[in-house]
Design a protein around this motif. Sequence first.
Motif, short mmCIF file in Angstrom:
data_model
loop_
_atom_site.label_atom_id
_atom_site.label_comp_id
_atom_site.label_asym_id
_atom_site.label_seq_id
_atom_site.Cartn_x
_atom_site.Cartn_y
_atom_site.Cartn_z
N LEU A 20 0.84 -1.18 0.00
CA LEU A 20 0.00 0.00 0.00
C LEU A 20 0.88 1.24 0.00
N SER A 21 0.53 2.23 -0.80
CA SER A 21 1.30 3.46 -0.86
C SER A 21 1.12 4.26 0.42
N GLN A 22 2.23 4.83 0.93
CA GLN A 22 2.20 5.67 2.13
C GLN A 22 3.13 6.84 1.93
N THR A 23 2.88 7.94 2.62
CA THR A 23 3.79 9.08 2.61
C THR A 23 4.96 8.76 3.54
N SER A 24 6.18 8.99 3.07
CA SER A 24 7.35 8.62 3.85
C SER A 24 7.85 9.74 4.75
N GLY A 25 7.42 10.98 4.50
CA GLY A 25 7.93 12.09 5.28
C GLY A 25 9.22 12.65 4.70
N THR A 26 9.65 12.12 3.56
CA THR A 26 10.84 12.64 2.89
C THR A 26 10.43 13.19 1.54
N PHE A 27 11.32 13.96 0.93
CA PHE A 27 11.02 14.56 -0.36
C PHE A 27 11.93 14.01 -1.45
N VAL A 43 16.20 3.63 1.90
CA VAL A 43 17.32 4.56 1.76
C VAL A 43 17.09 5.46 0.56
N GLY A 44 17.73 6.65 0.60
CA GLY A 44 17.55 7.59 -0.49
C GLY A 44 18.58 8.69 -0.48
N GLN A 45 18.17 9.86 -0.92
CA GLN A 45 19.07 10.99 -1.05
C GLN A 45 19.40 11.61 0.31
N ILE A 46 20.45 12.41 0.33
CA ILE A 46 20.89 13.17 1.51
C ILE A 46 21.10 12.25 2.71
N GLY A 47 21.60 11.03 2.48
CA GLY A 47 21.90 10.10 3.55
C GLY A 47 20.68 9.56 4.28
N THR A 48 19.52 9.60 3.63
CA THR A 48 18.28 9.17 4.27
C THR A 48 18.26 7.67 4.53
N VAL A 49 17.97 7.30 5.80
CA VAL A 49 17.74 5.90 6.18
C VAL A 49 16.49 5.89 7.04
N LEU A 50 15.48 5.15 6.61
CA LEU A 50 14.24 4.99 7.36
C LEU A 50 14.12 3.52 7.74
N HIS A 51 13.57 3.25 8.95
CA HIS A 51 13.46 1.88 9.45
C HIS A 51 12.04 1.63 9.94
N TRP A 59 7.45 4.46 10.14
CA TRP A 59 8.86 4.54 9.77
C TRP A 59 9.57 5.49 10.71
N THR A 60 10.79 5.15 11.11
CA THR A 60 11.62 5.98 11.98
C THR A 60 12.90 6.31 11.24
N LYS A 61 13.31 7.59 11.31
CA LYS A 61 14.55 7.99 10.65
C LYS A 61 15.74 7.55 11.49
N GLN A 62 16.77 7.00 10.81
CA GLN A 62 18.02 6.61 11.46
C GLN A 62 19.15 7.46 10.91
N SER A 63 20.16 7.71 11.72
CA SER A 63 21.29 8.53 11.30
C SER A 63 22.31 7.67 10.56
N SER A 64 22.66 8.10 9.35
CA SER A 64 23.65 7.36 8.55
C SER A 64 25.05 7.96 8.72
N GLY A 65 25.13 9.20 9.19
CA GLY A 65 26.41 9.85 9.34
C GLY A 65 26.98 10.43 8.06
N THR A 66 26.17 10.49 7.00
CA THR A 66 26.62 11.03 5.72
C THR A 66 25.47 11.72 5.02
N THR A 67 25.79 12.55 4.04
CA THR A 67 24.76 13.17 3.21
C THR A 67 24.80 12.62 1.79
N ASN A 68 25.55 11.53 1.59
CA ASN A 68 25.63 10.91 0.26
C ASN A 68 24.28 10.34 -0.15
N VAL A 69 24.10 10.23 -1.45
CA VAL A 69 22.90 9.59 -2.00
C VAL A 69 23.08 8.09 -1.90
N PHE A 70 22.10 7.40 -1.32
CA PHE A 70 22.12 5.94 -1.24
C PHE A 70 21.29 5.37 -2.38
#
Length: 138
Positions: A20-27, A43-51, A59-70
């Motif tokens: 089912l489609s859901q809003t992730s809270g990211t852009f 995972v996505g842009q600006i080091g985004t990691v959601l769990h 979904w909870t945001k986790q810190s990746s320690g980077t701003t790289n695109v995943f």
Amino acid sequence: MGVGCKWNDPSYHEWWKTWLSQTSGTFEDINASFSDASNGWAVGQIGTVLHTTDGGTTWTKQSSGTTNVFSSAKFVSSISGWIVGEGGTILHTTNGGESFVASEPQKLLPVHLELSQNYPNPFNAKTEIAYSLPVAGR
């Protein structure tokens, strides 16, 4: 806007039809990996990691320690997984993403490789193929 998904029935042979489609809270666009029906990472842009621990309902945001695109994530259990991205980024976790350890950057492969026509033809006992790489000696 990015989209999260909920995995409703992991035993269903066409499981992708049950998301089912859901809003992730990211852009940004995200890519997801589930280790089981409950645990997943996106995972996505600006080091985004959601769990998620509830199959994608929350979904909870986790810190990746980077701003790289995943570009991709692969989790083999609820605690062990890898995330890869631009610039040779490779992150590994053994605690479900509470922290990530960066692997040494890998040497990048050539951007351009040229393989010329084989000569005289591929059916002869001896075939010569010319090639070129962007940096001499490598």
